[in-house]
Structure formats: structure tokens, C-alpha cells
Motif scaffolding. Structure first.
Motif, short mmCIF file in Angstrom:
data_model
loop_
_atom_site.label_atom_id
_atom_site.label_comp_id
_atom_site.label_asym_id
_atom_site.label_seq_id
_atom_site.Cartn_x
_atom_site.Cartn_y
_atom_site.Cartn_z
N ARG A 19 0.85 -1.20 0.00
CA ARG A 19 0.00 0.00 0.00
C ARG A 19 0.88 1.25 0.00
NH1 ARG A 19 -2.65 -3.75 3.12
NH2 ARG A 19 -4.53 -4.44 2.03
N ASN A 20 0.28 2.37 -0.37
CA ASN A 20 1.04 3.62 -0.39
C ASN A 20 1.69 3.88 0.96
OD1 ASN A 20 0.24 3.95 -3.01
ND2 ASN A 20 -1.41 5.41 -2.55
N GLU A 21 0.96 3.58 2.02
CA GLU A 21 1.48 3.81 3.39
C GLU A 21 2.76 3.01 3.62
OE1 GLU A 21 -1.61 2.97 2.71
OE2 GLU A 21 -2.86 4.63 3.42
N ASP A 22 2.83 1.81 3.02
CA ASP A 22 4.02 0.97 3.22
C ASP A 22 5.27 1.65 2.65
OD1 ASP A 22 2.45 -1.06 4.35
OD2 ASP A 22 1.95 -1.84 2.36
N GLN A 41 -3.54 3.26 -5.37
CA GLN A 41 -3.72 3.01 -3.94
C GLN A 41 -2.77 1.94 -3.45
OE1 GLN A 41 -7.89 2.05 -3.72
NE2 GLN A 41 -8.44 3.99 -4.68
N GLU A 42 -2.55 0.94 -4.29
CA GLU A 42 -1.67 -0.17 -3.93
C GLU A 42 -1.15 -0.84 -5.18
OE1 GLU A 42 -4.75 -2.13 -1.64
OE2 GLU A 42 -5.00 -3.64 -3.22
N ARG A 43 -0.12 -1.65 -5.00
CA ARG A 43 0.46 -2.41 -6.10
C ARG A 43 0.91 -3.75 -5.53
NH1 ARG A 43 1.54 1.34 -3.47
NH2 ARG A 43 2.10 2.97 -4.95
N ARG A 44 1.33 -4.66 -6.41
CA ARG A 44 1.81 -5.98 -5.95
C ARG A 44 3.32 -6.07 -6.16
NH1 ARG A 44 -2.70 -9.57 -5.67
NH2 ARG A 44 -4.50 -8.20 -5.44
N PHE A 163 5.28 2.09 -9.92
CA PHE A 163 5.41 0.78 -10.57
C PHE A 163 4.98 -0.40 -9.70
CE2 PHE A 163 8.63 2.92 -13.41
CZ PHE A 163 7.85 2.81 -14.55
N GLY A 164 4.46 -1.42 -10.37
CA GLY A 164 4.07 -2.66 -9.69
C GLY A 164 4.43 -3.86 -10.55
N ASP A 165 4.32 -5.06 -9.96
CA ASP A 165 4.69 -6.30 -10.65
C ASP A 165 3.44 -7.04 -11.14
OD1 ASP A 165 7.21 -5.65 -9.74
OD2 ASP A 165 7.27 -7.19 -8.17
N GLY A 166 3.61 -7.83 -12.17
CA GLY A 166 2.50 -8.66 -12.64
C GLY A 166 2.74 -9.14 -14.06
N ALA A 167 1.80 -9.94 -14.55
CA ALA A 167 1.95 -10.50 -15.90
C ALA A 167 0.58 -10.73 -16.53
CB ALA A 167 2.71 -11.82 -15.85
N GLY A 168 0.52 -10.60 -17.84
CA GLY A 168 -0.69 -10.91 -18.59
C GLY A 168 -0.29 -11.65 -19.86
N ALA A 169 -1.18 -12.51 -20.35
CA ALA A 169 -0.83 -13.32 -21.52
C ALA A 169 -2.06 -13.56 -22.39
CB ALA A 169 -0.28 -14.67 -21.05
N TYR A 307 -3.11 -2.06 -8.97
CA TYR A 307 -1.88 -2.73 -9.39
C TYR A 307 -0.73 -1.78 -9.74
CZ TYR A 307 -5.24 -6.53 -9.97
OH TYR A 307 -6.22 -7.46 -9.77
N GLY A 308 -0.97 -0.48 -9.71
CA GLY A 308 0.07 0.45 -10.15
C GLY A 308 0.29 0.30 -11.65
N ASN A 309 1.44 0.82 -12.09
CA ASN A 309 1.80 0.75 -13.50
C ASN A 309 2.66 -0.50 -13.71
OD1 ASN A 309 3.18 1.05 -15.95
ND2 ASN A 309 3.40 3.26 -15.75
#
Ligand code: UT7
Length: 352
Positions: A19-22, A41-44, A163-169, A307-309
Motif C-alpha cells: 500500500r502507499n502507506e508501506d 492506492q496499492e500495487r503488488r 510501478f508494480g509487478d504482474g503479468a498478462g498473456a 496494481y500500479g503501472n
């Protein structure tokens, strides 16, 4: 003549929510600043030592393969888009291929480095192969593990918080249905501002174009002069840097431009769009483009808040969620558009 359809789509988001607070533990920032400027608001963040860009890509790919109703052995070609690869080389495409166990066909793997527009570029490349009858099942993946390469000090706060982490396919297949498939894709680039959104080291530039000529880069004519110096690390050259205002100002011009280019080519107008999936760069950019296109809220999908960017992953993740929520249906006109580092940008129109 074939067209290209999306036969299966999947996504993978790491469990760990930041989260942003983190982030306030590491840098002078606030939830208010981040939300107001970006909508986030948050990302992974991926699990260190357990997940990588390639393994996250593989998890998303498994879902796409299953939803397409094919076996992994049916994949004839892999396109992997990322700016945060597992290794400097080889590319993450072959690592994901190994992770998936797609070995019997020795399917080709192409890594593309087009940052935020990587998925749109990849879609356009796959479309050429499929239209020409070369491949029947192309696996296109956008995946990012930004968390391992961000500057968690005040120096990098304008970049790190977005920035955040993740994947799409997606699995792309030929279709002969007259009312289905990729209608048009448009790709552009302008290297004039290449360094304005970049991670310049390690690299073979020696300071050229960076304004850092006297910085003490390795001298390639001296055998043994090393690729990475302590000074580079100390000065944060191994982290992404961004002239956020220039990127923002250029993005809000190029997004509408490239979307109108696609609409004109297809003989359509923005009123025909059923779902617009912009690259999730900044909620303010998406809102601006939405207004320019005169689209109501229900025709635009944003998930940057959660998820952020996620750069090359942001479009396939958002498209996947929109589809899972029933907001993208057979026959819908889907518009994808992206802008980012390079600068590179592009658009695609798909009849779902
Ligand atoms: O997907 C890739 C493409 N990327 C984009 O499309 C990003 C486009 N750009 C943006 O989204 C925005 O430029 C940002 C969100 C990155 C930054 O927003 P901004 O409104 O352009 O802020 P700024 O960089 O002009 O900075 C304004 C102030 C500065 O302080 P001073 O000089 O006014 O005292 C910054 O130091 O905000 C400060 N600042 C921060 N404050 C709190 C910068 N980052 C932060 C932060 N928390 N994380």
C-alpha cells in the motif's frame, strides 16, 4: 485471408500487496500525494527468490493456454515483452518457455523491448505472422518485476511509487469469421527523448547522450575496464529515472492521436468503441484520454488503483480483468493504446 483473434487470456498478480502507506517507511511520500497524482492506492510485489519476470509470465500463460482450449505443446511461437527481464541476456522468453516445459516443438521465442507499448507492439508482430498463415498459436506475454530494480530512497520516489509487478498473456489464433479479429495496429517511436524515461546502466553508452560524459564510465578501449562501477551504483544509474512531466505532456497528445489513426484506418469513430483499455500509466492520463474520446465510464477499464503501472503487463492484465468481469463480449470493439519509454507508442482495434 486470416485475421487474428484472442483465443485465450490470462493474468498473474503476486499475492503481496504494497500500500502507499508501506512506501512511507522508505521515502518521503504520502498516500494523498500518490493518489492525487496517479490514482494508485496499492500495487503488488513479487516474492523475492521465488518469483521472476519469466515465472510470472508462465503463470499468466498457463491460464491463457487453458482458456484457449489448447495444449502447451500447440504453441508455435512465443513473444515476450518486458523491461525488467530476469537476465541481461538471454531474454525472458526462453526462460518462460523452459518454465512452461514447451520444448518438444522448439517453438521460437522473441523478446521485445518496447516498455509500456510492448504488448501492443507484440500484438502487431503476432498479427503479421498469423495473417500470413505462418503460425496457428502465438503466445504473447507482457510481464514485469519492477520491485527488484527500484530506488527506494527519496531520489527515486517519483518513479518508485508508480510501478508494480504482474503479468498478462494471450493466445492468438487465426480466424476466418468476418466479424472477429484484430482490425488494425499502429506503431510509432521517437528516440529524441530516449533518456527522459530510461534505465541507462549497465549499458555500453559510456555516458554519451546522458549529460554524464565526465562521470567515470568504463573505457571500452582499456581491456579489463569493467562494465559496472561502484560509482554507478552509488549514483543510482542502475535505477529507472523519468522526467515525469515531459512523459505526461507527450502521452496526453500521443494517446488520442494514435487512437484516431486506428479509428480512421478502420473507418470507425470513437462512438463505436465498446471498451477502451489504455496502458495503465497514470489514472490522470487515462481520464484525460477518455474525455478526449468522449467515452462514458462504462466503456473504459482502469485498474491502476490496485496494481500500479505494470508497464508491458498493464494492458493484458486490464483486458483479462475486463473480460473476466463480462465487460468484453464477442462482437465488441476493443481499443488498446499505449505510450511509454523510447518514446514508443501504439494502438490496436480488435473485434472480440
Ligand atoms: O508508463 C510509463 C510512462 N510513465 C508515465 O506515463 C508517467 C507520467 N508522469 C506522471 O505520471 C507524473 O509526472 C508523476 C506521477 C510521475 C509525477 O507527478 P507530477 O505531478 O508530474 O510531479 P513532479 O514530478 O512535477 O513533482 C512535483 C513535486 C516535486 O516537489 P517540488 O520540487 O515541487 O518540491 C517532487 O519532488 O512532487 C515531489 N514528488 C513527490 N512527493 C511525494 C515527486 N515524487 C513524489 C512522491 N511523493 N512520490
Amino acid at each position: 485471408m486470416y485475421k487474428t483473434k484472442i483465443a485465450g487470456i490470462g493474468k498473474y498478480l503476486p499475492e503481496n500487496i504494497v500500500r502507499n502507506e508501506d512506501l512511507m517507511k522508505y521515502m518521503d511520500t504520502s498516500d494523498e500525494w500518490i493518489q492525487e497524482r496517479t490514482g494508485i492506492q496499492e500495487r503488488r510485489y513479487a516474492k523475492k527468490h521465488k518469483e521472476t519476470t519469466a515465472t510470472m509470465g508462465a503463470r499468466a500463460a498457463e491460464v491463457a493456454i487453458q482458456r484457449a482450449g489448447i495444449d502447451k505443446e500447440d504453441v508455435d511461437f512465443i513473444i515476450f515483452a518486458t523491461l525488467s527481464p530476469d537476465y541481461y541476456f538471454p531474454g525472458s522468453g526462453v526462460l518462460m518457455q523452459r518454465e512452461l516445459g514447451i520444448t518438444h516443438k522448439e517453438a521460437g521465442c522473441l523478446d521485445i523491448r518496447n516498455q509500456c507499448s510492448g504488448f501492443v507492439y507484440g500484438l502487431s508482430i503476432a498479427d503479421q505472422f498469423i495473417r500470413n498463415g505462418v503460425y496457428k498459436n502465438v503466445l504473447l506475454v507482457g510481464a514485469e518485476m519492477h520491485s527488484m530494480g527500484l530506488d527506494f530512497t527519496n531520489r527515486g520516489r517519483n518513479v518508485t511509487v508508480i510501478f508494480g509487478d504482474g503479468a498478462g498473456a494471450v493466445i492468438l489464433q487465426p480466424t476466418t469469421e468476418p466479424d472477429q479479429g484484430v482490425l488494425t495496429t499502429h506503431l510509432h517511436a521517437d528516440g529524441t527523448h530516449a533518456e527522459e524515461l530510461s534505465m541507462i546502466s549497465p549499458g555500453a553508452h559510456g555516458g554519451k547522450h546522458t549529460g554524464l560524459e565526465g562521470f567515470g564510465f568504463p573505457d571500452p578501449s582499456v581491456p579489463g575496464d569493467v562494465f559496472v562501477t561502484q560509482k554507478m551504483v552509488d549514483d543510482g544509474l542502475m535505477f529507472p529515472n523519468m522526467n515525469g512531466q515531459l512523459v505526461f505532456k507527450t502521452a496526453v497528445v500521443k494517446f488520442p492521436e494514435v487512437i484516431h489513426e486506428a479509428l480512421t484506418k478502420a473507418g470507425l469513430s470513437s462512438e463505436d468503441i465498446d471498451m477502451f483499455i489504455p496502458h495503465q500509466a497514470n489514472l490522470r492520463i487515462s481520464n484525460f484520454v477518455q474525455k478526449k474520446l468522449n467515452l462514458p465510464d462504462e466503456k473504459v477499464y482502469n485498474n491502476i488503483q490496485r496494481y500500479g503501472n505494470t508497464t508491458a503487463a498493464s494492458i493484458p492484465i486490464a483486458l483479462c480483468e475486463a473480460w473476466e468481469e463480462g465487460r468484453v463480449k464477442r462482437g465488441d470493439l476493443v481499443c488498446l493504446a499505449a505510450f511509454g519509454a523510447g518514446f514508443t507508442w501504439g494502438s490496436a482495434l480488435i473485434r472480440w
